[in-house]
Design a protein around this motif. Structure first.
Motif, mmCIF file in Angstrom:
data_model
loop_
_atom_site.group_PDB
_atom_site.id
_atom_site.type_symbol
_atom_site.label_atom_id
_atom_site.label_comp_id
_atom_site.label_asym_id
_atom_site.label_seq_id
_atom_site.Cartn_x
_atom_site.Cartn_y
_atom_site.Cartn_z
ATOM 1 N N UNK A 1 -52.370 43.399 -11.438
ATOM 2 C CA UNK A 1 -53.269 43.054 -10.335
ATOM 3 C C UNK A 1 -54.705 42.857 -10.802
ATOM 4 N N UNK A 2 -54.938 42.900 -12.099
ATOM 5 C CA UNK A 2 -56.307 42.819 -12.610
ATOM 6 C C UNK A 2 -56.975 41.495 -12.231
ATOM 7 N N UNK A 3 -56.189 40.433 -12.121
ATOM 8 C CA UNK A 3 -56.765 39.125 -11.799
ATOM 9 C C UNK A 3 -57.265 39.004 -10.373
ATOM 10 N N UNK A 4 -56.943 39.951 -9.515
ATOM 11 C CA UNK A 4 -57.369 39.908 -8.118
ATOM 12 C C UNK A 4 -58.124 41.191 -7.787
ATOM 13 N N UNK B 1 -54.770 48.709 -4.636
ATOM 14 C CA UNK B 1 -53.896 49.531 -5.482
ATOM 15 C C UNK B 1 -54.545 50.850 -5.881
ATOM 16 N N UNK B 2 -55.810 50.807 -6.237
ATOM 17 C CA UNK B 2 -56.498 52.045 -6.617
ATOM 18 C C UNK B 2 -56.681 52.968 -5.408
ATOM 19 N N UNK B 3 -56.962 52.366 -4.243
ATOM 20 C CA UNK B 3 -57.076 53.192 -3.030
ATOM 21 C C UNK B 3 -55.739 53.867 -2.720
ATOM 22 N N UNK B 4 -54.640 53.129 -2.911
ATOM 23 C CA UNK B 4 -53.316 53.726 -2.697
ATOM 24 C C UNK B 4 -53.053 54.843 -3.709
#
Length: 545
Positions: free
Chosen positions: A325-328, A335-338
């Motif tokens: 997911x690094x490109x977005x 993702x990090x919040x999850x």
């Protein structure tokens, strides 16, 4: 092995299916040993073995026919296992909710098979991406709906809450290496198809990310340990779905394996406490982990791994997924919040189990129930090795994705710090908000009931009235007319005509009986009839060119 002559396919073992088979075998062995300690009988073990065999067929199938067979048997066995205690109406009702919800989504896989025949002229999973437009998009749509339903992703998540009424060993198996994991596995398997459509991969990526975030909030609000673990399963499977859509196949598979060890461990610990203490409420489990060292230590390892605390397993595997997911930036932020929510709900469970007080002394746990906890705890701690560079490279080669990149050092460090800080914050605050929308799983079952179930029942009642008053009435009218004509003919014409008229009446009554036979009122038979009609339509479409 080819199942249908002229349609290549069958069963085969490659890197991905081999990983799933080993995971399934390890978790199944742990669950069976634990269940033996709880005293389950032959019916439970027979159903569980059929459940696992169906999962084995699903992960080794190379075509949609065999995959559907495993998929269907797995759904049926999940119904029987969730409703294992059949004398409890609540559990049987919950089994029905789980079965009907997943069955409704499963129709997508039937549709996908029909579209594959018409558009790709092949049922092999490897050939689906080569189908022409619009068949490729239709196949992908069917597969995505079916996989999201099976893996309890939004909007289908509520059935997993009801599945918590089943026995704890069933929960341990269902949430880790079968059923729920099957949806994520299917999306990982058909990633080329998702990528070829140009939209399905993005849809799947965001479906997983949003589920990981929203169901993470749902898990955080729960007051029941099994409900917390169930919601966390939806959230953790969301990371796998995200990986399947984003092309992080090595990371998604590593997350699946590590999560299987963690979640089966936590559910078995919850089963021990439910059996010994008679409760799964978090406030009533205060200090439970201190009353038996082995169970408490195993639960502590599993909860810290679920939180993503370094160096335990889900810390690294989650980052392997987020590397896709690094490109977005938006997707990475979700993702990090999850991930932060993962640490928070795991810390809530940890706090409840280890908080001093609660009263009561130590209790004994049978060896058969203690024995599986130790290897599962070791696996939950050590499977983070899958993210170490040399091991990760070999892992990706095994899965056939040697060029896939892993997370950068900054991401690994950031997620580890976030997990530790979040766990510390929850331990310090000790009071977590429990909004009603999260506590009630977004009211999603109520919404599904209002939007789907009640209209379906209303339509069924209307059709039943139409059947009784129009179709059946017409048939009865013909019969009565035949009898009347026969009566007239008997008085004025030849007596032998009575037989003919009576035959017409009997035929009419027979047709009426045949017309009423499918109207059983049993929903699964209606689904089966729909599937047969769909198959006939596909055959007609194929024959018509």
């Amino acid at each position: 092995m080819t199942f249908l002559p002229g349609w290549p396919g069958g069963l085969a073992v490659d890197g991905l299916s081999a990983v799933l088979l080993v995971t399934l075998g390890a978790v199944l062995a742990a669950v069976l040993v634990f269940a033996a300690g709880e005293g389950y009988g032959a019916r439970f073990f027979g159903l569980t073995l059929l459940f696992a065999a169906a999962m084995a067929v699903t992960v080794t199938a190379t075509d949609l026919v065999l995959l559907l067979m495993g998929w269907e048997v797995m759904g049926a066995m999940s119904y029987a296992l969730i409703g294992h205690d059949w004398w409890d109406a609540r559990r049987v009702g919950s089994a029905g909710v789980a079965f009907l919800t997943t069955r409704a989504a499963d129709m997508g896989l039937y549709a996908a098979a029909g579209f594959a025949v018409a558009g790709a002229h092949s049922l092999r999973l490897d050939d689906l991406a080569a189908a022409g437009a619009p068949w490729r998009d239709l196949i992908a749509a069917g597969v995505v709906v079916s996989a999201l339903g099976k893996s309890a992703q939004l909007p289908f998540s509520f059935w997993l809450s009801r599945a918590m009424d089943g026995p704890s060993p069933v929960s341990a198996l269902l949430h880790s290496a079968t059923m729920v994991a099957a949806g994520a596995y299917l999306l990982l398997r058909v990633h080329p198809l998702l990528a070829a459509t140009g939209w399905a991969a993005t849809l799947v990526t965001w479906a997983g990310a949003v589920t990981a975030l929203v169901l993470g909030a749902v898990a955080l609000a729960q007051r029941d340990l099994k409900q917390l673990l169930a919601a966390s399963t939806c959230a953790q499977i969301g990371f796998m779905v995200l990986g399947a859509g984003a092309g992080a196949l090595g990371g998604g598979t590593a997350q699946l394996v590590a999560h299987a060890a963690v979640k089966s461990l936590l559910f078995l610990c919850a089963g021990v406490w439910l059996g010994e203490l008679g409760t799964k409420r978090l406030d009533a489990l205060q200090g439970a982990a201190r009353r038996h060292r082995t169970v408490g230590a195993a639960f502590g390892v599993g909860a810290l791994a679920l939180a993503g605390v370094p160096p335990l397993s889900l810390w690294v595997t989650k980052d392997e997924v987020l590397a896709g997911a690094v490109g977005s930036p938006a997707l990475l932020a979700v993702g990090l919040a999850a991930s932060v929510l993962s640490a928070a709900y795991a810390a809530k469970a940890l706090l409840a189990a280890f908080r001093p007080g609660g009263g009561g002394g130590a209790f004994r746990v049978p060896l058969a129930q203690r024995a599986p906890l130790v290897p599962l705890a070791c696996a939950a701690a050590a499977l983070g090795a899958l993210g170490l560079p040399p091991v990760a490279d070999a892992w990706r080669r095994l899965l056939g994705v040697p060029d896939e990149s892993g997370p950068g050092p900054w991401m690994v460090a950031l997620s580890g710090v976030l997990a530790v800080v979040t766990v510390g914050a929850v331990m310090a605050v000790r009071r977590i908000p429990e909004p009603a929308w999260a506590l009630r799983w977004l009211w999603s079952e109520d919404v599904a009931s209002a939007m789907v179930v009640r209209p379906a029942f209303a339509m069924a009642r209307a059709l039943a009235r139409f059947d009784d008053r129009v179709v059946d009435g017409a048939v009865r009218g013909v019969a009565r007319g035949g009898q009347a004509i026969a009566g007239l003919a008997g008085r004025r014409v030849e007596f032998r005509l009575d037989g003919l008229v009576a035959a017409v009446g009997r035929a009419a009554r027979g047709l009426g009986a045949l017309a009423r036979r499918p109207q059983t009122g049993q929903v699964h038979l209606y689904y089966a009839q729909a599937a047969v009609v769909l198959a006939v339509l596909v055959v007609v479409a194929v024959l018509a060119g």
